[in-house]
Design a protein around this motif. Structure first.
Motif, PDB file in Angstrom:
ATOM      1  N   ILE A  28       0.853  -1.198   0.000  1.00 46.59           N
ATOM      2  CA  ILE A  28       0.000   0.000   0.000  1.00 46.59           C
ATOM      3  C   ILE A  28       0.887   1.245   0.000  1.00 46.59           C
ATOM      4  CG2 ILE A  28      -1.701   1.325   1.331  1.00 46.59           C
ATOM      5  CD1 ILE A  28      -2.719  -1.515   2.346  1.00 46.59           C
ATOM      6  N   LYS A  29       1.915   1.241   0.853  1.00 51.21           N
ATOM      7  CA  LYS A  29       2.827   2.382   0.920  1.00 51.21           C
ATOM      8  C   LYS A  29       3.579   2.563  -0.401  1.00 51.21           C
ATOM      9  CE  LYS A  29       4.567   3.057   5.435  1.00 51.21           C
ATOM     10  NZ  LYS A  29       5.412   2.561   6.541  1.00 51.21           N
ATOM     11  N   LYS A  30       3.959   1.457  -1.022  1.00 53.34           N
ATOM     12  CA  LYS A  30       4.661   1.527  -2.301  1.00 53.34           C
ATOM     13  C   LYS A  30       3.763   2.160  -3.372  1.00 53.34           C
ATOM     14  CE  LYS A  30       7.626  -1.679  -3.122  1.00 53.34           C
ATOM     15  NZ  LYS A  30       8.388  -2.889  -3.480  1.00 53.34           N
ATOM     16  N   ALA A  31       2.486   1.799  -3.370  1.00 55.10           N
ATOM     17  CA  ALA A  31       1.536   2.371  -4.339  1.00 55.10           C
ATOM     18  C   ALA A  31       1.350   3.872  -4.087  1.00 55.10           C
ATOM     19  CB  ALA A  31       0.197   1.643  -4.255  1.00 55.10           C
ATOM     20  N   TYR A 163     -10.669  19.525 -10.877  1.00 59.63           N
ATOM     21  CA  TYR A 163     -10.217  18.699  -9.759  1.00 59.63           C
ATOM     22  C   TYR A 163      -9.785  17.353 -10.305  1.00 59.63           C
ATOM     23  CZ  TYR A 163      -9.955  17.137  -4.921  1.00 59.63           C
ATOM     24  OH  TYR A 163      -9.499  16.692  -3.710  1.00 59.63           O
ATOM     25  N   ASN A 164      -8.785  16.774  -9.680  1.00 58.11           N
ATOM     26  CA  ASN A 164      -8.229  15.529 -10.161  1.00 58.11           C
ATOM     27  C   ASN A 164      -8.432  14.441  -9.094  1.00 58.11           C
ATOM     28  OD1 ASN A 164      -6.595  13.468 -11.107  1.00 58.11           O
ATOM     29  ND2 ASN A 164      -4.837  14.776 -11.542  1.00 58.11           N
ATOM     30  N   LEU A 165      -9.218  13.446  -9.399  1.00 60.30           N
ATOM     31  CA  LEU A 165      -9.443  12.311  -8.502  1.00 60.30           C
ATOM     32  C   LEU A 165      -8.629  11.139  -9.027  1.00 60.30           C
ATOM     33  CD1 LEU A 165     -10.902  10.660  -6.288  1.00 60.30           C
ATOM     34  CD2 LEU A 165     -12.840  10.463  -7.841  1.00 60.30           C
ATOM     35  N   ARG A 166      -7.685  10.677  -8.210  1.00 61.95           N
ATOM     36  CA  ARG A 166      -6.856   9.524  -8.582  1.00 61.95           C
ATOM     37  C   ARG A 166      -7.134   8.399  -7.593  1.00 61.95           C
ATOM     38  NH1 ARG A 166      -0.737  10.931 -10.296  1.00 61.95           N
ATOM     39  NH2 ARG A 166      -1.162  12.573 -11.789  1.00 61.95           N
ATOM     40  N   LEU A 167      -7.328   7.197  -8.127  1.00 66.95           N
ATOM     41  CA  LEU A 167      -7.599   6.047  -7.267  1.00 66.95           C
ATOM     42  C   LEU A 167      -6.417   5.090  -7.238  1.00 66.95           C
ATOM     43  CD1 LEU A 167     -11.263   5.078  -8.242  1.00 66.95           C
ATOM     44  CD2 LEU A 167     -10.503   6.399  -6.266  1.00 66.95           C
ATOM     45  N   ILE A 168      -6.197   4.490  -6.090  1.00 65.48           N
ATOM     46  CA  ILE A 168      -5.351   3.306  -5.966  1.00 65.48           C
ATOM     47  C   ILE A 168      -6.339   2.179  -5.678  1.00 65.48           C
ATOM     48  CG2 ILE A 168      -3.613   2.105  -4.591  1.00 65.48           C
ATOM     49  CD1 ILE A 168      -2.408   4.882  -3.926  1.00 65.48           C
ATOM     50  N   THR A 169      -6.359   1.178  -6.542  1.00 68.70           N
ATOM     51  CA  THR A 169      -7.320   0.076  -6.409  1.00 68.70           C
ATOM     52  C   THR A 169      -6.593  -1.211  -6.004  1.00 68.70           C
ATOM     53  OG1 THR A 169      -7.085  -0.622  -8.716  1.00 68.70           O
ATOM     54  CG2 THR A 169      -8.749   1.095  -8.242  1.00 68.70           C
ATOM     55  N   PHE A 170      -7.385  -2.240  -5.713  1.00 64.81           N
ATOM     56  CA  PHE A 170      -6.784  -3.538  -5.386  1.00 64.81           C
ATOM     57  C   PHE A 170      -6.047  -4.115  -6.585  1.00 64.81           C
ATOM     58  CE2 PHE A 170     -10.150  -3.222  -2.119  1.00 64.81           C
ATOM     59  CZ  PHE A 170      -9.314  -3.234  -1.021  1.00 64.81           C
ATOM     60  N   TYR A 171      -6.505  -3.798  -7.781  1.00 57.06           N
ATOM     61  CA  TYR A 171      -5.814  -4.243  -8.997  1.00 57.06           C
ATOM     62  C   TYR A 171      -4.408  -3.631  -9.052  1.00 57.06           C
ATOM     63  CZ  TYR A 171      -4.706  -5.079 -13.892  1.00 57.06           C
ATOM     64  OH  TYR A 171      -4.080  -5.465 -15.048  1.00 57.06           O
ATOM     65  N   ASP A 172      -4.294  -2.348  -8.691  1.00 56.26           N
ATOM     66  CA  ASP A 172      -2.979  -1.686  -8.663  1.00 56.26           C
ATOM     67  C   ASP A 172      -2.039  -2.397  -7.686  1.00 56.26           C
ATOM     68  OD1 ASP A 172      -3.837   0.342 -10.451  1.00 56.26           O
ATOM     69  OD2 ASP A 172      -4.672   1.491  -8.782  1.00 56.26           O
ATOM     70  N   LEU A 173      -2.571  -2.771  -6.523  1.00 55.23           N
ATOM     71  CA  LEU A 173      -1.753  -3.474  -5.526  1.00 55.23           C
ATOM     72  C   LEU A 173      -1.345  -4.849  -6.044  1.00 55.23           C
ATOM     73  CD1 LEU A 173      -3.528  -2.610  -2.150  1.00 55.23           C
ATOM     74  CD2 LEU A 173      -1.548  -1.501  -3.196  1.00 55.23           C
ATOM     75  N   GLN A 174      -2.286  -5.534  -6.700  1.00 56.08           N
ATOM     76  CA  GLN A 174      -2.001  -6.854  -7.267  1.00 56.08           C
ATOM     77  C   GLN A 174      -0.851  -6.756  -8.276  1.00 56.08           C
ATOM     78  OE1 GLN A 174      -3.340  -9.769  -6.282  1.00 56.08           O
ATOM     79  NE2 GLN A 174      -1.906 -10.778  -7.656  1.00 56.08           N
ATOM     80  N   LEU A 175      -0.863  -5.723  -9.109  1.00 60.70           N
ATOM     81  CA  LEU A 175       0.219  -5.527 -10.079  1.00 60.70           C
ATOM     82  C   LEU A 175       1.558  -5.326  -9.382  1.00 60.70           C
ATOM     83  CD1 LEU A 175      -1.430  -3.193 -12.770  1.00 60.70           C
ATOM     84  CD2 LEU A 175      -0.957  -5.645 -12.931  1.00 60.70           C
ATOM     85  N   LEU A 176       1.571  -4.569  -8.278  1.00 53.89           N
ATOM     86  CA  LEU A 176       2.815  -4.367  -7.519  1.00 53.89           C
ATOM     87  C   LEU A 176       3.333  -5.679  -6.952  1.00 53.89           C
ATOM     88  CD1 LEU A 176       2.242  -1.099  -5.444  1.00 53.89           C
ATOM     89  CD2 LEU A 176       3.957  -1.471  -7.210  1.00 53.89           C
ATOM     90  N   VAL A 177       2.431  -6.489  -6.425  1.00 54.99           N
ATOM     91  CA  VAL A 177       2.814  -7.788  -5.846  1.00 54.99           C
ATOM     92  C   VAL A 177       3.402  -8.675  -6.959  1.00 54.99           C
ATOM     93  CG1 VAL A 177       1.946  -9.905  -4.786  1.00 54.99           C
ATOM     94  CG2 VAL A 177       1.155  -7.685  -3.945  1.00 54.99           C
TER      95      VAL A 177
END
Length: 182
Positions: A28-31, A163-177
């Motif tokens: 999560i911190k890495k993302a 305004y800029n809304l940026r999401l970190i999703t579970f898919y993003d975390l899965q890619l990091l893993v």
């Protein structure tokens, strides 16, 4: 230029995280760090959090790491919805919170009183959205949780404001893993 970023997201219990050394926190911190680094390139100056457990305090730790690496110009603001929000937290969570407050560049509270009612969270969401250029939110529409209210408020705000809304999703975390395991 995106100079002020409000970062928020899930609380630890919403993710099944009950210890500060849980392995998921590193991803999560890495993302968060990856997103902040791209915003630094766009002129990021301030990161705002409201000091909630989970995503927000992990973000503070990421900011402190970035400051020590080579981004000493980055600033962290902790703007809480009400006074003494940590009052009922565990001792280890209170210690983490106090450490974050001591290292933050700016600390204040929006309502200047202790918790009274849920309206204080709505006021906090609106205030911090209006004071920032970007909302970086750890949130996935597939898994609702407390961030859904902030997500909706930002989506509404985005309709009539730049305004800029940026999401970190579970898919993003899965890619990091997956990336790390290759």
């Amino acid at each position: 230029m995106e100079k002020i970023v409000f970062v928020s997201g899930y609380k630890p219990q919403e993710l099944g995280i009950f210890k500060q050394n849980h392995p998921s926190i590193a991803y999560i911190k890495k993302a968060i760090k990856h997103q902040l680094e791209s915003l630094i390139d766009d002129g990021l100056e301030w990161i705002i959090i409201s000091g909630q457990l989970g995503t927000e305090l992990w973000t503070a730790e990421v900011v402190f790491d970035l400051q020590m690496e080579d981004h000493s110009e980055l600033k962290l603001a902790v703007i809480t919805p009400f006074l003494n929000q940590e009052k009922n937290w565990s001792e280890s969570n209170q210690e983490l919170y106090e450490m974050v407050l001591m290292q933050a560049d700016f600390v204040d509270s929006i309502t200047k009183k202790e918790y009274e009612a849920p309206w204080q969270f709505r006021v906090k969401n609106q205030f911090l959205i209006e004071k920032s250029d970007v909302l970086l939110l750890f949130y996935d529409e597939e898994k609702e949780g407390s961030p859904k209210y902030l997500y909706r408020a930002a989506r509404d705000y985005e309709q009539n404001h730049e305004y800029n809304l940026r999401l970190i999703t579970f898919y993003d975390l899965q890619l990091l893993v997956e990336e790390e395991n290759q």
